[in-house]
Design a protein around this motif. Structure first.
Motif, short mmCIF file in Angstrom:
data_model
loop_
_atom_site.label_atom_id
_atom_site.label_comp_id
_atom_site.label_asym_id
_atom_site.label_seq_id
_atom_site.Cartn_x
_atom_site.Cartn_y
_atom_site.Cartn_z
N ARG A 163 0.27 9.21 -4.52
CA ARG A 163 -0.63 10.32 -4.18
C ARG A 163 0.17 11.55 -3.77
O ARG A 163 -0.17 12.69 -4.15
N GLU A 199 -0.82 -0.42 -7.69
CA GLU A 199 -0.80 0.49 -6.55
C GLU A 199 -0.56 1.92 -7.01
O GLU A 199 -1.23 2.86 -6.56
N VAL A 200 0.40 2.11 -7.90
CA VAL A 200 0.70 3.46 -8.40
C VAL A 200 -0.49 4.02 -9.16
O VAL A 200 -0.84 5.20 -9.02
N ARG A 243 -11.06 -0.57 -5.91
CA ARG A 243 -9.65 -0.79 -6.26
C ARG A 243 -9.54 -0.90 -7.77
O ARG A 243 -10.27 -1.66 -8.42
N GLY A 289 0.79 -1.22 0.00
CA GLY A 289 0.00 0.00 0.00
C GLY A 289 0.82 1.27 0.00
O GLY A 289 0.30 2.37 -0.28
N ASN A 337 -3.62 3.38 -8.65
CA ASN A 337 -4.60 3.82 -7.67
C ASN A 337 -4.23 5.15 -7.04
O ASN A 337 -5.11 5.92 -6.65
N GLY A 338 -2.93 5.44 -6.99
CA GLY A 338 -2.48 6.70 -6.41
C GLY A 338 -2.57 7.88 -7.35
O GLY A 338 -2.81 9.01 -6.91
N GLU A 341 1.05 3.24 -3.36
CA GLU A 341 -0.11 4.09 -3.64
C GLU A 341 0.01 5.42 -2.90
O GLU A 341 -0.24 6.49 -3.46
#
Length: 294
Positions: free
Chosen positions: A51, A72-73, A133, A44, A75-76, A47
């Motif tokens: 952000r 993950e990236v 997600r 996590g 999602n960020g 992410e």
């Protein structure tokens, strides 16, 4: 020295991947690219770092890792204009193969310096608790998710894809193959396993859904109608031989939405990481991601 980007790297990925990353980092420096490396410390964290990069005004955020790190990236950075770069040093690197991204250090540096972007449409998994997600390649419920949920991380770091083979064989003997209750664009169905994919490939460069494209709207849903160890072995043998798309007992559909309604509590994997449990609804994401491509 015009380019500027943040590179997110998992230092726990193993010595071999560290060496591969260092070669790429050297090529980036030789190409005159200004970059900062941020190491992740836990699941996590990539992410969160992405952000922070968006808030700091970074133009490009590079995921140095495999499909899980890329997801993950994504999602960020979702919802921003930040471009995604990829240094493919993961186990399968399915997303990189899907887009035809370079793997050699000099070629990766040249691609990131050019900065030419291709828009892709991630998938989006929606859970009853309100969590969403995004994923870049595929989402699965059934045997493959059970494999991901039980995978030995240390073994994966030592032998790579071989760890998936070991765990798959173990799960084939132990998994009860519960019947999944599905909704495909509102049409009910059942399956032993289901995979929703945004791309053609699965597990590397093995073709699962030849009709899929990461920049096309909709999902290719692969419904495995039969359960049991023999069906699982047949599918496992057919995949590397290029025979899986036409396998008897596999139904493929292009849909806008997939719902896995029951049974509840089964693991859900996306891009090789465990992301939740059923029930889950899968659609296209509302955002597009510009990916720096060759």
């Amino acid at each position: 020295m015009r380019s500027r980007m943040l590179v997110i790297f998992n230092p726990a990925a193993g010595v071999r991947r560290r060496r591969r990353f260092e070669r790429v980092a050297g090529a980036l420096a030789e190409a005159g690219i200004r970059f900062t490396v941020a190491d992740t410390t836990a699941p996590g964290h990539a992410e969160a770092l992405a952000r922070e990069a968006v808030a700091a005004g970074e133009r490009v955020v590079v995921a140095a890792g495999g499909d899980g790190t890329i997801a993950e990236v994504v999602n960020g950075i979702a919802g921003s204009e930040v471009r995604l770069g990829v240094i493919p040093i993961g186990t399968a690197n399915v997303f990189a193969h899907e887009l035809g991204l370079p793997f050699g250090a000099a070629a990766i540096a040249a691609s990131l310096k050019r900065g030419t972007a291709r828009l892709v449409i991630p998938g989006s998994a929606h859970f009853p608790d309100g969590r969403t997600r995004l994923f870049v390649q595929m989402l699965g419920v059934g045997l493959d998710a059970a494999v991901v949920a039980s995978l030995n991380g240390a073994l994966k770091r030592r032998i790579g894809k071989g760890a998936y083979v070991v765990e798959t064989l173990r799960q084939i003997a132990a998994w009860p193959f519960p019947r999944l209750r599905l909704m495909l664009d509102g049409t009910p169905g059942e399956a032993a396993q289901v995979i929703a994919t945004k791309g053609r490939f699965y597990g590397g460069r093995f073709v699962l859904a030849p009709e899929a494209a990461p920049d096309a709207a909709g999902l290719s849903v692969c419904v495995f109608l039969r359960g049991g160890w023999w069906s699982a072995v047949r599918a496992g043998v057919a995949l590397p031989l290029g025979l899986l798309p036409g396998l008897d007992g596999l139904m493929r559909r292009r849909v806008a939405a997939l719902e896995v309604a029951a049974p509840s509590g089964l693991p859900v994997q996306a891009d090789g990481d465990l992301i939740g449990a059923t029930p889950v609804t899968v659609t296209d994401a509302a955002t597009r991601i510009p990916v720096v491509a060759a």
